[in-house]
Scaffold this active site. Sequence first.
Site, mmCIF file in Angstrom:
data_model
loop_
_atom_site.group_PDB
_atom_site.id
_atom_site.type_symbol
_atom_site.label_atom_id
_atom_site.label_comp_id
_atom_site.label_asym_id
_atom_site.label_seq_id
_atom_site.Cartn_x
_atom_site.Cartn_y
_atom_site.Cartn_z
ATOM 1 N N GLU A 30 -1.821 3.974 9.178
ATOM 2 C CA GLU A 30 -1.167 2.955 10.001
ATOM 3 C C GLU A 30 0.269 3.381 10.288
ATOM 4 O OE1 GLU A 30 -1.711 -0.385 7.426
ATOM 5 O OE2 GLU A 30 -3.884 -0.204 7.549
ATOM 6 N N LEU A 59 -5.691 -1.209 11.835
ATOM 7 C CA LEU A 59 -5.118 -1.727 10.594
ATOM 8 C C LEU A 59 -6.247 -2.096 9.626
ATOM 9 C CD1 LEU A 59 -2.161 -4.250 10.745
ATOM 10 C CD2 LEU A 59 -3.425 -3.650 8.700
ATOM 11 N N ALA A 60 -6.839 -1.070 9.009
ATOM 12 C CA ALA A 60 -8.005 -1.306 8.172
ATOM 13 C C ALA A 60 -8.131 -0.190 7.142
ATOM 14 C CB ALA A 60 -9.259 -1.371 9.039
ATOM 15 N N GLU A 61 -7.772 -0.479 5.898
ATOM 16 C CA GLU A 61 -7.756 0.564 4.881
ATOM 17 C C GLU A 61 -9.147 1.052 4.528
ATOM 18 O OE1 GLU A 61 -5.900 -2.091 4.903
ATOM 19 O OE2 GLU A 61 -3.908 -1.213 5.048
ATOM 20 N N GLN A 83 -0.225 2.609 3.496
ATOM 21 C CA GLN A 83 1.183 2.315 3.765
ATOM 22 C C GLN A 83 1.994 1.938 2.521
ATOM 23 O OE1 GLN A 83 2.339 -0.822 6.824
ATOM 24 N NE2 GLN A 83 2.487 1.119 7.896
ATOM 25 N N PHE A 84 1.385 1.124 1.669
ATOM 26 C CA PHE A 84 2.020 0.728 0.418
ATOM 27 C C PHE A 84 0.931 0.590 -0.648
ATOM 28 C CE2 PHE A 84 5.771 -0.628 2.797
ATOM 29 C CZ PHE A 84 6.788 -0.526 1.870
ATOM 30 N N ASP A 85 1.341 0.821 -1.897
ATOM 31 C CA ASP A 85 0.436 0.672 -3.037
ATOM 32 C C ASP A 85 -0.416 -0.608 -2.994
ATOM 33 O OD1 ASP A 85 2.713 -0.989 -3.507
ATOM 34 O OD2 ASP A 85 3.611 0.605 -4.704
ATOM 35 N N GLY A 86 0.227 -1.740 -2.708
ATOM 36 C CA GLY A 86 -0.477 -3.019 -2.765
ATOM 37 C C GLY A 86 -1.484 -3.215 -1.642
ATOM 38 N N PRO A 90 -8.052 -3.025 -0.161
ATOM 39 C CA PRO A 90 -9.211 -3.138 0.746
ATOM 40 C C PRO A 90 -10.048 -1.857 0.785
ATOM 41 C CG PRO A 90 -7.256 -4.060 1.791
ATOM 42 C CD PRO A 90 -6.799 -3.406 0.508
ATOM 43 N N HIS A 130 4.455 -4.729 -2.609
ATOM 44 C CA HIS A 130 5.118 -3.518 -2.140
ATOM 45 C C HIS A 130 5.648 -2.677 -3.300
ATOM 46 C CE1 HIS A 130 5.101 -5.868 1.563
ATOM 47 N NE2 HIS A 130 5.380 -4.793 2.234
#
Lengths: 325, 371
Positions: A30, A59-61, A83-86, A90, A130
């Site tokens: 992303e 936008l879909a992990e 994009q970020f650990d948290g 998904p 985050h």
Amino acid sequence: MSVDLTIGKAINAGLRRAMESDPQVLVMGEDVGRLGGVFRVTDQLYKDFGADRVIDTPLAESGIVGTAIGLALRGYRPVCEIQFDGFFFPATNQTFAQLAKMRRRSAGALNVPVVLRIPYGGGIGAVEHHSESPEAYFAHTAGLRVVTPANAVDAYWMIQQAVTSPDPVVFFEPKRRYYDKAEVDTGASEAAAAMGSARVARPGSDVTLLAYGPMVKTALQAAEADTERSIEVVDLRSLAPVDYATVEESVRRTGRLVVAHEAPVTGGIGGEVAARVTESCFYHLESPVIRVGAFDTPYPQSRLEEHYLPDLDRILDGVDRAFAY
Amino acid sequence: MSDNTAHGEPELVQLLAPDGELHDDPDYPLDISAEEIRGLYRDLVLVRRVDTEAVALQRQGELGLWASLLGQEAAQIGSARALRPQDTAFPSYREHGVAWARGVAPKELLGLFRGVTNGGWDPAEYGLHLYTIVIGSQTLHATGYAMGVQRDGATGEDGSAVIAYFGDGASSQGDTSEAFTFAAVNNAPVVFFCQNNQWAISEPPDRQTRVPLYRRAAGFGFPGVRIDGNDVLASLAVTRKALQQAREGQGPMLIEAFTYRMGAHTTNDDPTRYRASAELEEWKAKDPILRLRTHMQTAGIAGDDFFTEVEDEADRLGERLRAECRSLPDPDPLDIFHEVYAEPNTQIDLQRAEFADYLASFDDAGAEGGR
Ligand SMILES: Cc1ncc(C[n+]2csc(CCOP(=O)(O)OP(=O)(O)O)c2C)c(N)n1
């Protein structure tokens, strides 16, 4: 050719070199394209390699990791940015149930050389989700290699080694250290060390202080601050598999081990290392292995993170405990 | 339908044109008093002020981050004012207008972005769930909640309905598709309200979809409609109808509010890296507040006194918010251990006690002259 690079720029340079030397290497995630990623780790790659090799994904992990698996099965080498650990969660099914198991399920017929780059850890004053340290989930999953650089030199080489690895590699980036600089010899033809090896970051003789990723810098500061004891700092670099040879060699010399990480103590890498070292170095140990980590609570609101994250004092408190025996 | 790309000129429900002219739509009758219109205007202006102040507070270091709603006030206020007290809204993280309409004090929102809380309010008290940062998650929560409402027999003409807010980017998440599936097969009383603000950080809608988002609903088996998201009256009328249909047992509906994020994604973002300023100019002409004001002036719904009054109120609100933000105290360090579990937990108790001792050791060390 030595250049002063931040960790973020070193990963960028490493990715660029990997993409130049192998046209099958793709970068996807992303905002990795025009924006160059929210941390700018993929800055300029879109401009220089084009939208076919630097893919702004939906936008879909789950989609990112799942399609990366498919691309890898077709001979590509996708490097996915989460994009970020948290926001990794998904993608858990695709990562843990699919990516990690595919080689074994195919009896070695399939290699799935996917790299998942995940900025991780706290200390940047972010809102929730985050600042997580989810590395233990990954290290617990057989089939994944899990590594994390602590400085720009390692960041530059390890990302290239991750890309060329035939195995899936989870590459954790210490986000609060993205702007730490070091001299990197980008002209060298290969790295001095493999990403799977641990490294003695500071020699010492009284106690081994083991850390990785963002905690290495804090551990070095703690060792520096302690004028009474000679603290050896070992940077683990690889969390799965762990280079126990280097760790054990150090512990046999010092007789004590303190493990520090940002993740909660329970079920963490520290406990795993402690158990193993207790088994293999029992007669060399002068004290139990001490773990210093975060509490077993959700990552707190940012105004409390200085209390939640182990700092220099918490680490030295752990060293004190090791010397109390 | 003529449009076949994500960008294509949308066919949208619009009651109030950018020039302030009001049109009727037979499908979405607008039953609204002059008093209510003045109320909507007041909402729009005050919420924009909350937003402007919060951006400024972030710049001054008082907030860690802020996600601006600039440009999306009409989508949020219109839809949220369509809710009844017994309804429940599940927001994402930019729904400051929805929070405002549900009665959550702006200072509660600041707490989250200042980093003194992880949530901020009691969702049951306001009929507003907590902000949800992991994209799309709340669409499933809303759907499950609606299934519960349905099971409880709390629907019907005067019953309850649920609304889920999410973005164009969120429409790509598996969770969102699964929410559509669950809502459809259960005929759940939930309205999906997608604010298509044209950008998911740096990615335009054509990185998420090849068809206009509202058309997704058809594939799942429920109606979808695109509205002019900068038209507060369309947002109100369409959401009112969708909620009423949901509570009366006609199942879910997707509303795509076609709008624009006029600011940065968050205060950490630099939109000049990925979007042209001409686009912003184009959307400024469709400003949701200006057009309502023009309409009110030409229709004689309000005079200069009213607009001055609202402006003064906004100034006072801004002042209050600045003071409230600065006075939000840092939490006690031991707060880390609170409310992790509902039942006593020995592991947490132990760690809290150890940490309390550790903190106290600094006081002792201070008394003794340090380490
Ligand atoms: C699962 C997940 N992935 C990534 C992110 C990071 N992120 C936060 S907001 C955002 C863009 C969201 O776009 P959209 O859904 O259109 O909503 P908007 O921000 O435009 O209101 C991204 C990628 C996240 N919060 N959650």
